[in-house]
Design a protein around this motif. Structure first.
Motif, PDB file in Angstrom:
ATOM      1  N   ALA A  68       0.833  -1.208   0.000  1.00 26.50           N
ATOM      2  CA  ALA A  68       0.000   0.000   0.000  1.00 26.50           C
ATOM      3  C   ALA A  68       0.865   1.255   0.000  1.00 26.50           C
ATOM      4  O   ALA A  68       0.589   2.218  -0.732  1.00 26.50           O
ATOM      5  N   LEU A  69       1.928   1.262   0.800  1.00 25.70           N
ATOM      6  CA  LEU A  69       2.815   2.423   0.853  1.00 25.70           C
ATOM      7  C   LEU A  69       3.578   2.599  -0.454  1.00 25.70           C
ATOM      8  O   LEU A  69       3.784   3.729  -0.917  1.00 25.70           O
ATOM      9  N   ALA A  70       3.999   1.493  -1.070  1.00 28.13           N
ATOM     10  CA  ALA A  70       4.697   1.578  -2.357  1.00 28.13           C
ATOM     11  C   ALA A  70       3.779   2.155  -3.428  1.00 28.13           C
ATOM     12  O   ALA A  70       4.176   3.039  -4.200  1.00 28.13           O
ATOM     13  N   LEU A  71       2.551   1.683  -3.484  1.00 24.35           N
ATOM     14  CA  LEU A  71       1.593   2.193  -4.479  1.00 24.35           C
ATOM     15  C   LEU A  71       1.267   3.659  -4.209  1.00 24.35           C
ATOM     16  O   LEU A  71       1.161   4.464  -5.135  1.00 24.35           O
ATOM     17  N   ASP A  72       1.112   4.007  -2.949  1.00 26.52           N
ATOM     18  CA  ASP A  72       0.816   5.394  -2.594  1.00 26.52           C
ATOM     19  C   ASP A  72       1.939   6.319  -3.033  1.00 26.52           C
ATOM     20  O   ASP A  72       1.684   7.446  -3.476  1.00 26.52           O
ATOM     21  N   SER A  73       3.187   5.850  -2.933  1.00 22.72           N
ATOM     22  CA  SER A  73       4.324   6.674  -3.355  1.00 22.72           C
ATOM     23  C   SER A  73       4.300   6.967  -4.843  1.00 22.72           C
ATOM     24  O   SER A  73       4.919   7.923  -5.316  1.00 22.72           O
ATOM     25  N   ALA A  74       3.574   6.144  -5.605  1.00 19.46           N
ATOM     26  CA  ALA A  74       3.459   6.328  -7.056  1.00 19.46           C
ATOM     27  C   ALA A  74       2.124   6.957  -7.441  1.00 19.46           C
ATOM     28  O   ALA A  74       1.776   7.002  -8.625  1.00 19.46           O
ATOM     29  N   GLY A  75       1.345   7.415  -6.443  1.00 21.87           N
ATOM     30  CA  GLY A  75       0.076   8.080  -6.730  1.00 21.87           C
ATOM     31  C   GLY A  75      -1.060   7.146  -7.084  1.00 21.87           C
ATOM     32  O   GLY A  75      -2.053   7.574  -7.688  1.00 21.87           O
ATOM     33  N   ILE A  76      -0.950   5.883  -6.715  1.00 23.77           N
ATOM     34  CA  ILE A  76      -2.013   4.904  -6.975  1.00 23.77           C
ATOM     35  C   ILE A  76      -2.896   4.823  -5.737  1.00 23.77           C
ATOM     36  O   ILE A  76      -2.413   4.500  -4.647  1.00 23.77           O
ATOM     37  N   LEU A  86      11.279   3.656   0.536  1.00 19.99           N
ATOM     38  CA  LEU A  86       9.929   4.065   0.930  1.00 19.99           C
ATOM     39  C   LEU A  86       9.933   4.998   2.142  1.00 19.99           C
ATOM     40  O   LEU A  86       8.876   5.354   2.657  1.00 19.99           O
ATOM     41  N   GLY A  87      11.137   5.401   2.588  1.00 12.94           N
ATOM     42  CA  GLY A  87      11.249   6.336   3.693  1.00 12.94           C
ATOM     43  C   GLY A  87      11.005   5.734   5.056  1.00 12.94           C
ATOM     44  O   GLY A  87      10.718   6.462   6.020  1.00 12.94           O
ATOM     45  N   LEU A  88      11.147   4.419   5.183  1.00 17.63           N
ATOM     46  CA  LEU A  88      10.837   3.730   6.433  1.00 17.63           C
ATOM     47  C   LEU A  88      12.078   3.387   7.260  1.00 17.63           C
ATOM     48  O   LEU A  88      11.991   3.196   8.472  1.00 17.63           O
ATOM     49  N   TRP A  89      13.221   3.304   6.606  1.00 18.35           N
ATOM     50  CA  TRP A  89      14.397   2.747   7.265  1.00 18.35           C
ATOM     51  C   TRP A  89      15.012   3.688   8.297  1.00 18.35           C
ATOM     52  O   TRP A  89      15.566   3.246   9.306  1.00 18.35           O
ATOM     53  N   GLU A  90      14.925   4.980   8.073  1.00 20.42           N
ATOM     54  CA  GLU A  90      15.559   5.932   8.979  1.00 20.42           C
ATOM     55  C   GLU A  90      15.088   5.746  10.419  1.00 20.42           C
ATOM     56  O   GLU A  90      15.863   5.854  11.364  1.00 20.42           O
ATOM     57  N   ALA A 145       3.463   4.908   9.116  1.00 20.99           N
ATOM     58  CA  ALA A 145       3.598   5.442   7.765  1.00 20.99           C
ATOM     59  C   ALA A 145       2.262   5.423   7.027  1.00 20.99           C
ATOM     60  O   ALA A 145       1.933   6.365   6.295  1.00 20.99           O
ATOM     61  N   VAL A 146       1.488   4.367   7.202  1.00 25.33           N
ATOM     62  CA  VAL A 146       0.173   4.289   6.559  1.00 25.33           C
ATOM     63  C   VAL A 146      -0.734   5.397   7.091  1.00 25.33           C
ATOM     64  O   VAL A 146      -1.461   6.050   6.325  1.00 25.33           O
ATOM     65  N   LYS A 147      -0.669   5.631   8.383  1.00 26.67           N
ATOM     66  CA  LYS A 147      -1.500   6.676   8.988  1.00 26.67           C
ATOM     67  C   LYS A 147      -1.169   8.051   8.416  1.00 26.67           C
ATOM     68  O   LYS A 147      -2.047   8.905   8.269  1.00 26.67           O
ATOM     69  N   ALA A 148       0.102   8.267   8.078  1.00 21.38           N
ATOM     70  CA  ALA A 148       0.542   9.561   7.545  1.00 21.38           C
ATOM     71  C   ALA A 148       0.399   9.660   6.032  1.00 21.38           C
ATOM     72  O   ALA A 148       0.690  10.701   5.448  1.00 21.38           O
ATOM     73  N   SER A 149      -0.048   8.585   5.386  1.00 20.16           N
ATOM     74  CA  SER A 149      -0.133   8.547   3.923  1.00 20.16           C
ATOM     75  C   SER A 149      -1.561   8.789   3.454  1.00 20.16           C
ATOM     76  O   SER A 149      -2.455   9.094   4.244  1.00 20.16           O
ATOM     77  N   ASN A 150      -1.760   8.633   2.153  1.00 24.69           N
ATOM     78  CA  ASN A 150      -3.099   8.739   1.564  1.00 24.69           C
ATOM     79  C   ASN A 150      -3.816   7.394   1.492  1.00 24.69           C
ATOM     80  O   ASN A 150      -4.906   7.301   0.937  1.00 24.69           O
ATOM     81  N   VAL A 151      -3.174   6.349   2.023  1.00 21.64           N
ATOM     82  CA  VAL A 151      -3.777   5.014   2.014  1.00 21.64           C
ATOM     83  C   VAL A 151      -4.977   4.989   2.962  1.00 21.64           C
ATOM     84  O   VAL A 151      -4.909   5.517   4.081  1.00 21.64           O
ATOM     85  N   THR A 152      -6.059   4.363   2.520  1.00 21.80           N
ATOM     86  CA  THR A 152      -7.217   4.147   3.396  1.00 21.80           C
ATOM     87  C   THR A 152      -7.073   2.785   4.058  1.00 21.80           C
ATOM     88  O   THR A 152      -6.905   1.780   3.370  1.00 21.80           O
ATOM     89  N   GLU A 188      15.770   2.191  -5.399  1.00 25.00           N
ATOM     90  CA  GLU A 188      15.361   3.276  -6.284  1.00 25.00           C
ATOM     91  C   GLU A 188      13.852   3.512  -6.140  1.00 25.00           C
ATOM     92  O   GLU A 188      13.088   2.561  -5.956  1.00 25.00           O
ATOM     93  N   PRO A 189      13.405   4.757  -6.200  1.00 19.87           N
ATOM     94  CA  PRO A 189      11.967   5.025  -6.107  1.00 19.87           C
ATOM     95  C   PRO A 189      11.224   4.520  -7.328  1.00 19.87           C
ATOM     96  O   PRO A 189      11.812   4.327  -8.398  1.00 19.87           O
TER      97      PRO A 189
END
Length: 421
Positions: free
Chosen positions: A34-42, A78-82, A138-145, A419-420
């Motif tokens: 879900a986070l990967a797809l959200d990063s691509a605007g899906i 995906l910005g999760l590792w930091e 991360a899901v809570k902060a994203s556009n994922v439902t 890579e993104p």
């Protein structure tokens, strides 16, 4: 040869859908996809049967994962590792040997270190509680439902979309339905994706231990007659244990008190880390091989255990699921950029081609390894010890072995290269 569904015009002109993708299952694979797809605007909705409090707990429960270097790169992309890195223990060396409880380990070993993988650690150990919590944040902060505590009761495939029904709620529509709902996947069954497999008559005893001496980032895998014993480095002088025994033996051990449990473990473990004690809870998991014949059906794709569940002998279960996630996200993202319907046959067939063979190979390899190593046959033991010795003496073979385990072999998807999309 084109497929009849490939020439469907852009979906917005055919149907106003609720989402681009519906994901059934909110486990590690489902949320990462879900986070990967959200990063691509899906646009994506995750429907999970479990309420959040059932899978999220700040307490250490003993469960952990061996993430390959490629999986770590995807989490970083995906910005999760930091936020995870401070909880991760790098695996700097891997030692593989043959033996039995109370015996001196075989002199024939496989040992992998810096000289075999020049790109940094071969992988990282991360506790379930940290990985799961980071994905949830991360899901809570994203556009994922995220729709937790809800269950899909029906799925209907149409030529232009898929409709799912959720008990007590209105139906929702999307271009693609992804099954990330585990080895008993309802998504797969309803789509007619049948499974094959068998029981190993083994169970894994899973726990974590605290120990007196440092592990120095070394992961150990001992091949015992009853099954493998993995000792995997965690942070703060702790190690994760995946200990395989015959099913009835494992059940008897699991039912013991903590003290008696450790008394059975110590002769198998040895004293190289000094005194040991339990850290967190203990678990037991029956082992089996289970894989679908195909990973796709019309407008349906499967990832992770919904498509393939393998023996933990190589620690590749979650990594294999993350490979599915990275590959599916990439083909869906590229399809969207071409302005095509995400659910066209050619897109899902590309995913099947990319991941189908690799997953079949993993199932075959883990099954073969378990059968060869989980016995005390003197002839087989001699052959496998000689084989380990030969591999250890061949730098090129060692490097190929490590590259495969690290997820760097072949043609990995962009996310697994860091890579993104």
């Amino acid at each position: 040869m084109s497929h009849p569904l490939d020439n469907i015009p852009l979906l917005p002109h055919v149907l106003s859908m609720d989402y681009d993708v519906i994901i059934a299952g909110g486990g590690l694979n489902g949320l990462t996809l879900a986070l990967a797809l959200d990063s691509a605007g899906i646009t994506t909705v995750v429907i999970d049967t479990f309420a959040p409090q059932e899978s999220l707990s700040p307490k250490f429960d003993g469960r952990s994962y061996a993430l390959s270097a490629a999986s770590q790169k995807m989490l970083d992309a995906l910005g999760l590792w930091e936020d995870l890195v401070r909880h991760a223990e790098p695996m700097l060396e891997i030692k593989v040997s043959d033996g039995a409880a109370g015996e001196t380990p075989s002199p024939f070993v496989m040992q992998f270190g810096d000289e075999d993988f020049s790109q940094g650690p071969m992988g990282f150990m991360v506790e379930d509680r940290h990985l799961r919590a980071r994905l949830a944040e991360a899901v809570k902060a994203s556009n994922v439902t995220l729709r937790s505590g809800q269950t899909i009761t029906n799925q209907t495939i149409h030529s232009t979309h898929v409709t799912v029904t959720i008990d007590g709620h209105r139906p929702i529509t999307a271009a693609v339905l992804v099954g990330a709902d585990g080895r008993n996947s309802r998504t797969a069954k309803t789509a007619g994706l049948t499974r094959t497999g068998w029981n190993y008559n083994q169970s894994s005893l899973v726990c974590a231990i605290s120990h007196e001496k440092p592990h120095h980032g070394i992961a150990h895998q001992y091949f015992m007659p009853s099954g493998p014993l993995a000792i995997l480095p965690l942070t703060q002088n702790r190690s994760g244990i995946v200990w395989t025994e015959q099913r009835h033996v494992a059940q008897n051990i699991h039912s013991l008190s903590d003290g008696d449990y450790l008394d059975i473990l110590r002769p198998r473990f040895g004293d190289f880390l000094g005194e040991i004690s339990l850290a967190g809870s203990r678990y037991i998991y029956p082992l089996s091989l289970s894989t679908t014949h195909r990973m796709i059906a019309p407008r349906v794709a499967l990832v992770g255990d919904a498509a393939h569940a393998v023996h933990p002998i190589a620690g590749q279960g979650l990594n294999s699921g993350f490979k599915d996630v990275a590959a599916l996200a990439e083909v869906l993202c590229d399809t969207k950029r071409r302005g095509q319907d995400l659910g066209i046959h050619t897109t899902l067939a590309e995913y099947q081609k990319w991941r189908g063979f690799d997953n079949a190979l993993l199932c075959t390899a883990t099954n073969s390894f378990n059968r060869i190593f989980s016995n005390n046959n003197p002839l087989l033991r001699g052959i496998r010890d000689l084989g380990m010795g030969l591999i250890n003496a061949a730098p090129k073979l060692r490097k190929n072995f490590v590259a495969t385990a690290a997820g760097a072999a072949g043609d990995p998807p962009r996310l697994l290269r860091g890579e993104p999309l």
